[in-house]
Design an enzyme around this catalytic site. Structure first.
Site, mmCIF file in Angstrom:
data_model
loop_
_atom_site.group_PDB
_atom_site.id
_atom_site.type_symbol
_atom_site.label_atom_id
_atom_site.label_comp_id
_atom_site.label_asym_id
_atom_site.label_seq_id
_atom_site.Cartn_x
_atom_site.Cartn_y
_atom_site.Cartn_z
ATOM 1 N N GLY A 1 0.840 -1.315 0.486
ATOM 2 C CA GLY A 1 -0.057 -0.173 0.073
ATOM 3 C C GLY A 1 0.817 1.111 -0.513
ATOM 4 O O GLY A 1 1.864 1.195 -0.790
ATOM 5 N N SER A 2 0.274 1.837 0.589
ATOM 6 C CA SER A 2 1.226 3.827 0.940
ATOM 7 C C SER A 2 2.596 3.114 0.598
ATOM 8 O O SER A 2 3.070 4.457 0.747
ATOM 9 C CB SER A 2 -0.052 4.422 1.825
ATOM 10 O OG SER A 2 -1.082 4.324 1.117
ATOM 11 N N THR A 3 2.867 2.900 1.667
ATOM 12 C CA THR A 3 4.451 2.580 2.756
ATOM 13 C C THR A 3 5.060 2.917 1.481
ATOM 14 O O THR A 3 5.836 3.559 1.608
ATOM 15 C CB THR A 3 4.630 1.805 2.820
ATOM 16 O OG1 THR A 3 4.718 0.341 2.607
ATOM 17 C CG2 THR A 3 3.958 1.942 4.642
#
Length: 418
Positions: free
Chosen positions: A147-149
């Site tokens: 995801g956003s990491t």
């Protein structure tokens, strides 16, 4: 009838650091953890046989010397930090009732692992009373869509290649972006124009995809590989998964858009942590390791691990990334709950959907919540990642994983006198 003594491996701390230590099985062969990885190092090179004969020269008793010793290992693990990490993960397990959890602390400059824990865990003194799935060191064996990491990759590529600065502006006013007929949305609609710094701060999917589309996908791919995604980190623990990165030739428009926001790629928690350690330490990709030194039975130093690191980022890129990641842990960012008074934190949240095995589509109620960060931001003492699989109730990384980071970091920094 005669009773014969048999050696027994004892783990005095019970479940503490079980996924690091592992355990031995029949004939004292290592089956998990460093027991398995360093089995030949820990085992004696030879055996002394004790033989007793009667007065006619017949053998009446034979056995190996039970006092025979193998080599000794000195680990990078700090027992106090390991205990802190495990206690706070246990609290998170009680609060969120997730399926599983992982957390890792690492020295960003050397790659020394300071602590690793996973849930479920087990007691290495009696491992066979637990399901085999509890033996897995999920920190390195279980890849997931980050995801956003993973937005770190697009930001790094743009800054390093001079394609954008933190002040470059992107139109995110629609709240979605359409790529080859598929719409990608932000979790929350952002008003108007966002700078690159604000895209990271607010974790905008729309902004990140806009950013990625400014560069050739070969550049994005280059930085995925530069950070080490899709290959093993080289940690000295068994069972490490390399993760999965699609080949460049198969990265079409929709795949590319998904990749930029952390879907369509599989990473381990350790791989994500190592990428952020690169930012923390000034731009060096390090090799994580567990065993610091090896000693012979008579106390001679046989080996000392030398840290391995390679410079991959410019100082200016690192400075810009730290500045952006610092804003994530602010009232305007997604991880205010990671903030620590007196010790500035920089990091990134991640909230990714899991695939429903029955439908083959992304689930609407099964998530992975992540926070990865460094503290203090200017000269980090450690980097840490917290990954919570399928929390119940809340599921955003900033709500579920970030508070665990803060709880661990506050205690760890007091212990370190920082």
């Amino acid at each position: 009838m005669e009773l014969l003594p048999e050696p027994l491996r004892v783990y005095p701390k019970g479940p503490l650091a079980s996924h690091i230590l592992g355990f031995v099985g029949a004939e004292h062969k290592g089956l998990e953890g460093i027991e398995r990885m360093y089995d030949r190092v820990l085992s004696p090179d030879s055996e002394d046989i004790l033989i007793k004969k009667d007065r006619f020269g017949r053998v009446v008793y034979a056995d190996t010397d039970l006092q025979l010793q193998g080599n000794s290992l000195v680990l990078t693990i700090d027992e106090a930090l390991q205990m802190i990490l495990e206690e706070e993960i246990d609290r998170a397990m009680k609060m969120w009732q997730p399926k599983a959890a992982t957390a890792i602390m690492m020295n960003p400059y050397t790659g020394e692992i300071l602590a690793i824990t996973n849930r479920p865990n087990y007691d290495p003194n009696n491992p066979f009373s637990y399901p085999m799935s509890s033996w897995r060191n999920r920190a390195i064996t279980d890849p997931y869509e980050p995801g956003s990491t993973f937005k770190l990759v697009a930001a790094t590529a743009a800054l390093q290649e001079g394609l954008a600065t933190l002040n470059t502006r992107f139109d995110c006013s629609k709240g979605y972006i359409e790529v080859s007929g598929k719409r990608y949305y932000d979790a929350e609609r952002h008003k108007g124009i966002l700078t690159l710094k604000e895209i990271i701060e607010k974790s905008s999917n729309v902004g990140t995809i806009n950013l990625a589309m400014k560069m050739d996908r070969s550049i994005f791919y280059k930085y995925m590989k530069l950070y080490g995604f899709g290959q093993r980190t080289g940690i000295d623990l068994p069972g490490e998964h390399p993760g999965k990165v699609p080949p460049l030739r198969r990265i079409k428009d929709k795949t590319y858009a998904s990749l930029s926001i952390g879907y369509g790629v599989m990473t381990t928690a350790l791989q994500v942590l190592r990428a952020y350690a690169t930012v923390a330490n000034g731009g060096y990709l390090v090799r994580p390791y567990i065993v610091k030194e090896i000693y012979s039975p008579d106390g001679r130093l046989l080996k000392r691990t030398t840290p391995e690191r390679v410079k991959i980022l410019k100082t200016s890129t690192v400075s810009a990334l730290k500045e952006a990641l610092r804003t994530v842990v602010s009232p305007e960012g997604t991880a205010l709950e990671a903030e620590i008074d007196g010790n500035p934190v920089a990091g990134k949240t991640g909230t990714s959907k899991l695939v429903d095995p029955e439908t083959g589509r992304y689930s609407k109620d099964r998530y992975v919540a992540t926070f990865v960060g460094m503290v203090p931001v200017e000269r980090p003492r450690f980097v840490m990642i917290v990954v919570i699989w399928e929390p119940q109730g809340k599921y955003y990384g900033g709500e579920v994983a970030a508070p665990v980071f803060r709880a661990v970091a506050e205690r760890a920094l007091r212990y370190m006198l920082v």
